[in-house]
Design a protein around this motif. Structure first.
Motif, PDB file in Angstrom:
ATOM      1  N   ALA A  35     -43.518 -22.918   5.597  1.00 47.11           N
ATOM      2  CA  ALA A  35     -42.006 -23.879   5.861  1.00 47.11           C
ATOM      3  C   ALA A  35     -42.795 -25.221   5.698  1.00 47.11           C
ATOM      4  CB  ALA A  35     -41.454 -23.416   7.244  1.00 47.11           C
ATOM      5  N   ASN A  36     -44.274 -25.077   6.190  1.00 47.63           N
ATOM      6  CA  ASN A  36     -45.207 -26.292   6.600  1.00 47.63           C
ATOM      7  C   ASN A  36     -45.841 -26.960   5.457  1.00 47.63           C
ATOM      8  OD1 ASN A  36     -45.676 -26.164   9.776  1.00 47.63           O
ATOM      9  ND2 ASN A  36     -47.002 -24.682   8.786  1.00 47.63           N
ATOM     10  N   GLY A  37     -45.407 -25.905   4.495  1.00 42.26           N
ATOM     11  CA  GLY A  37     -45.371 -27.000   3.268  1.00 42.26           C
ATOM     12  C   GLY A  37     -44.516 -27.196   2.951  1.00 42.26           C
ATOM     13  N   VAL A  38     -43.849 -27.135   2.279  1.00 41.28           N
ATOM     14  CA  VAL A  38     -42.488 -27.420   2.101  1.00 41.28           C
ATOM     15  C   VAL A  38     -41.963 -28.868   3.274  1.00 41.28           C
ATOM     16  CG1 VAL A  38     -39.361 -27.133   1.885  1.00 41.28           C
ATOM     17  CG2 VAL A  38     -41.075 -25.243   1.582  1.00 41.28           C
ATOM     18  N   LYS A  39     -41.914 -28.887   4.452  1.00 40.60           N
ATOM     19  CA  LYS A  39     -42.167 -30.149   4.654  1.00 40.60           C
ATOM     20  C   LYS A  39     -43.189 -30.605   3.990  1.00 40.60           C
ATOM     21  CE  LYS A  39     -40.660 -28.107   9.529  1.00 40.60           C
ATOM     22  NZ  LYS A  39     -41.272 -27.328  10.905  1.00 40.60           N
ATOM     23  N   MET A  40     -44.398 -30.763   4.038  1.00 41.40           N
ATOM     24  CA  MET A  40     -45.497 -31.670   4.284  1.00 41.40           C
ATOM     25  C   MET A  40     -44.945 -32.413   2.653  1.00 41.40           C
ATOM     26  SD  MET A  40     -49.135 -32.525   4.561  1.00 41.40           S
ATOM     27  CE  MET A  40     -50.168 -32.657   3.462  1.00 41.40           C
ATOM     28  N   LEU A  41     -44.639 -30.807   1.568  1.00 39.87           N
ATOM     29  CA  LEU A  41     -44.110 -31.742   0.294  1.00 39.87           C
ATOM     30  C   LEU A  41     -42.918 -32.767   0.160  1.00 39.87           C
ATOM     31  CD1 LEU A  41     -44.142 -30.903  -3.151  1.00 39.87           C
ATOM     32  CD2 LEU A  41     -42.081 -29.674  -2.960  1.00 39.87           C
ATOM     33  N   ALA A  42     -42.441 -32.019   1.273  1.00 45.15           N
ATOM     34  CA  ALA A  42     -40.720 -33.247   1.511  1.00 45.15           C
ATOM     35  C   ALA A  42     -41.370 -33.985   1.480  1.00 45.15           C
ATOM     36  CB  ALA A  42     -39.680 -33.208   2.176  1.00 45.15           C
ATOM     37  N   LEU A  43     -41.857 -34.804   2.324  1.00 45.71           N
ATOM     38  CA  LEU A  43     -42.482 -36.379   2.820  1.00 45.71           C
ATOM     39  C   LEU A  43     -43.413 -36.416   2.035  1.00 45.71           C
ATOM     40  CD1 LEU A  43     -41.962 -38.254   5.551  1.00 45.71           C
ATOM     41  CD2 LEU A  43     -44.164 -36.895   6.860  1.00 45.71           C
ATOM     42  N   THR A  44     -44.313 -36.186   1.389  1.00 38.78           N
ATOM     43  CA  THR A  44     -45.395 -36.736   0.489  1.00 38.78           C
ATOM     44  C   THR A  44     -44.270 -37.133  -0.148  1.00 38.78           C
ATOM     45  OG1 THR A  44     -47.051 -35.384   1.332  1.00 38.78           O
ATOM     46  CG2 THR A  44     -46.750 -36.550  -0.976  1.00 38.78           C
ATOM     47  N   LEU A  45     -43.289 -35.920  -1.346  1.00 36.14           N
ATOM     48  CA  LEU A  45     -42.500 -36.541  -1.985  1.00 36.14           C
ATOM     49  C   LEU A  45     -41.515 -37.940  -1.917  1.00 36.14           C
ATOM     50  CD1 LEU A  45     -40.645 -33.456  -3.642  1.00 36.14           C
ATOM     51  CD2 LEU A  45     -42.240 -34.943  -4.502  1.00 36.14           C
ATOM     52  N   SER A  46     -41.002 -38.100  -0.331  1.00 36.51           N
ATOM     53  CA  SER A  46     -40.110 -39.022   0.292  1.00 36.51           C
ATOM     54  C   SER A  46     -41.433 -40.825   0.003  1.00 36.51           C
ATOM     55  CB  SER A  46     -39.744 -39.217   1.576  1.00 36.51           C
ATOM     56  OG  SER A  46     -41.220 -39.302   2.591  1.00 36.51           O
ATOM     57  N   LYS A  47     -42.422 -40.148   0.269  1.00 34.81           N
ATOM     58  CA  LYS A  47     -43.896 -41.598   0.668  1.00 34.81           C
ATOM     59  C   LYS A  47     -43.872 -42.258  -0.853  1.00 34.81           C
ATOM     60  CE  LYS A  47     -46.110 -39.849   4.305  1.00 34.81           C
ATOM     61  NZ  LYS A  47     -46.181 -41.051   5.396  1.00 34.81           N
ATOM     62  N   LEU A  48     -43.968 -41.080  -1.761  1.00 37.98           N
ATOM     63  CA  LEU A  48     -44.409 -41.261  -3.683  1.00 37.98           C
ATOM     64  C   LEU A  48     -43.125 -42.259  -4.263  1.00 37.98           C
ATOM     65  CD1 LEU A  48     -45.731 -38.121  -4.380  1.00 37.98           C
ATOM     66  CD2 LEU A  48     -47.265 -40.578  -3.664  1.00 37.98           C
ATOM     67  N   SER A  49     -41.720 -41.564  -3.488  1.00 30.74           N
ATOM     68  CA  SER A  49     -40.660 -42.196  -3.876  1.00 30.74           C
ATOM     69  C   SER A  49     -40.352 -43.766  -3.900  1.00 30.74           C
ATOM     70  CB  SER A  49     -39.676 -41.339  -3.971  1.00 30.74           C
ATOM     71  OG  SER A  49     -37.910 -42.137  -4.060  1.00 30.74           O
ATOM     72  N   LEU A  50     -41.061 -43.702  -2.931  1.00 35.75           N
ATOM     73  CA  LEU A  50     -40.511 -45.998  -2.529  1.00 35.75           C
ATOM     74  C   LEU A  50     -41.646 -46.673  -3.309  1.00 35.75           C
ATOM     75  CD1 LEU A  50     -40.760 -44.840   1.673  1.00 35.75           C
ATOM     76  CD2 LEU A  50     -38.903 -45.999   0.398  1.00 35.75           C
ATOM     77  N   TYR A  51     -42.644 -45.997  -3.900  1.00 29.72           N
ATOM     78  CA  TYR A  51     -43.923 -47.376  -4.621  1.00 29.72           C
ATOM     79  C   TYR A  51     -42.466 -46.943  -5.387  1.00 29.72           C
ATOM     80  CZ  TYR A  51     -47.391 -44.457  -1.798  1.00 29.72           C
ATOM     81  OH  TYR A  51     -48.472 -43.422  -0.972  1.00 29.72           O
TER      82      TYR A  51
END
Length: 491
Positions: free
Chosen positions: A475-491
């Motif tokens: 679950a920690n890994g999924v949260k980390m992935l989700a937030l990272t993807l959201s940040k990268l998608s803003l670029y």
């Protein structure tokens, strides 16, 4: 007169926690405000950033049942019946998450969530689900099912934020209710894509990361697949067509992706080592993937009767192989770096009888390093040792073949920065580390900027039935992935 000040005192006393909570900027909310198009300040919004831990574990367990060996082991080989059923299972999950699904000629599977600017290169994530014989159920699978769950997390989060906006009196709507209803789903700027890679494991045709190598445009591999056969002498294209792929032609160039097809690629994976668990760290941020090389070596001698041929007269191919195995260890240790490793994973003797001197021997050697030049130096020393051993033992070095000699891959600094920020915002401890196992990310790095997220696994076990990561760590890994993807998608 006294009553009114007293009422104000109690109002402030009971309202203070809510006011403080309201004014404290939640990092997840701050990131997601960019997507929703208007500010929101929901004190409980962080609780919306949650993973369906039980549902995800159930999916992992269900996928592990598609296996050619009994539980708790998993065996799922490329294009086998179990592989085909498992692929169907994952495609169904992608569809249920609202992703548009497509497959290429070798069976790489893509589930896309179109962003608000779909013409931009997408942000990708994913891993593999094939499994070597008698392995575990987490290797690769966490990076595929976890990626789909990360998409679900992002969808549910923004829906919760928009509901929060409607409830909070301080947020004035920017849109009328009819228009606002159309915005109730998550919509990243860049599209998000989940990839299931074909055959990360080399089990069937001896080719690791087959799908991602082809995506990276490996023409030599494409050519070699025309003649490659498995241990049952089944050609690659026959196996692929039996599974429903490569039906049109043997030209697989349609699989190739252009450099820049993705703006970023992030892979979630179990560590497959003990460091995170031993140090009590939640997340590993991978800075580099070691460069693997594989070598096949064959010696040929005379053989003979184990009792009748005296020691001075022997041309023992078995001892030549044993001596080379020790030379591999010697040259690796001489490199002076802990990052240099070497393994003789296969050593076969012919005819394989206790009372017969080996007339033939076969070795397969794996050597890796994050420094390509240092690794190549070790390979050359192994080659020179093989030549010397064959002369000294009066056997023939009939083959010394480098099967693959891949370059290392460095993670992109901007993605590392985004992951570090995500770890801090989620209050998860992290460690910068090197991946000494290869992954599909190694070849995705040839297409786009790349990085990896590691989570702990029990005692570092992998490629065995005891492989395990806890639901909390996943679950920690999924949260980390989700937030990272959201940040990268803003670029």
């Amino acid at each position: 007169m006294f009553l009114k000040p007293l009422l104000w005192f109690f109002f402030l006393l009971y309202s203070l926690p809510a006011i403080l909570s309201y004014n404290k900027a939640d990092p997840t909310v701050t990131t997601m405000e960019h997507f929703s198009g208007y500010p929101t300040h929901e004190p409980e919004s962080a609780s919306s950033f949650s993973v369906d831990t039980q549902g995800l574990q159930k999916q992992i367990d269900e996928l592990s049942s598609f296996s050619d060996t009994p539980s708790p082991s998993v065996t799922r080989v490329l294009y086998s019946e179990m592989d085909v059923v498992a692929r169907r299972y994952v495609k169904n999950l992608m569809g249920l998450s609202g992703l548009s699904v497509r497959e290429d000629a070798v069976g790489n599977i893509f589930g896309r969530w179109d962003g608000s600017e779909p013409e931009l290169s997408a942000v990708a994530t994913g891993s593999h689900i094939d499994a070597i014989p008698y392995s575990g159920k987490y290797d690769g699978v966490v990076g595929v099912l976890g990626a789909i769950e990360a998409i679900n997390v992002l969808r549910s989060l923004v829906s919760a934020l928009i509901c929060a906006k409607r409830r909070h009196p301080s947020c004035k709507p920017k849109l009328d209710p009819n228009v606002e209803a159309k915005r109730s789903g998550f919509k990243p700027r860049r599209s998000l894509e989940v990839i299931l890679f074909t055959s990360e494991e080399p089990t069937r045709f001896g080719i690791s990361c087959l799908g991602s190598r082809l995506l990276a445009g490996n023409e030599a591999l494409m050519k070699s697949l025309e003649t490659v056969v498995d241990s049952q002498n089944i050609p690659f294209f026959n196996a692929a067509r039996a599974a429903g792929y490569a039906n049109e032609e043997e030209d697989l160039s349609s699989v190739f992706l252009k450099k820049g097809s993705y703006s970023a690629f992030v892979e979630l994976h179990i560590e497959q080592g003990p460091i995170l668990e031993e140090e009590g760290i939640s997340i590993g941020i991978v800075t580099a993937i070691a460069a693997p090389a594989s070598i096949k070596v064959d010696f040929e001698g005379n053989g003979g009767h184990a009792g009748a041929v005296l020691m001075p007269n022997r041309n023992d191919a078995g001892l030549a192989a044993a001596e080379l195995a020790l030379a591999v260890e010697k040259h690796v240790l001489e490199s002076g770096s802990i990052d240099t490793v070497g393994t003789v994973g296969i050593l076969e003797l012919h005819p394989g009888a206790i009372n017969s001197i080996p007339s033939k021997s076969h070795l397969e050697i794996d050597t890796r390093d994050i420094d390509e030049m240092r690794r190549n130096t070790v390979i050359e020393k192994i080659h020179q040792s093989a030549i010397t051993i064959s002369k000294n033992r009066r056997v023939r070095l009939s083959e010394f073949k480098i099967i693959n000699q891949d370059p290392p891959a460095l993670s992109d600094k901007s993605i590392i920065k985004a992951m570090q920020a995500s770890s801090q915002e989620l209050n998860l401890s992290h460690k910068l580390m090197i991946s000494r196992a290869y992954h599909d990310s190694l070849f995705m790095a040839r297409i786009s900027p790349m990085a990896m997220i590691f989570i702990p696994c029990y005692k570092g076990y992998s490629h065995k039935p005891e492989e395990y990561s806890s639901p909390e760590d996943i679950a920690n890994g999924v949260k980390m992935l989700a937030l990272t993807l959201s940040k990268l998608s803003l670029y």
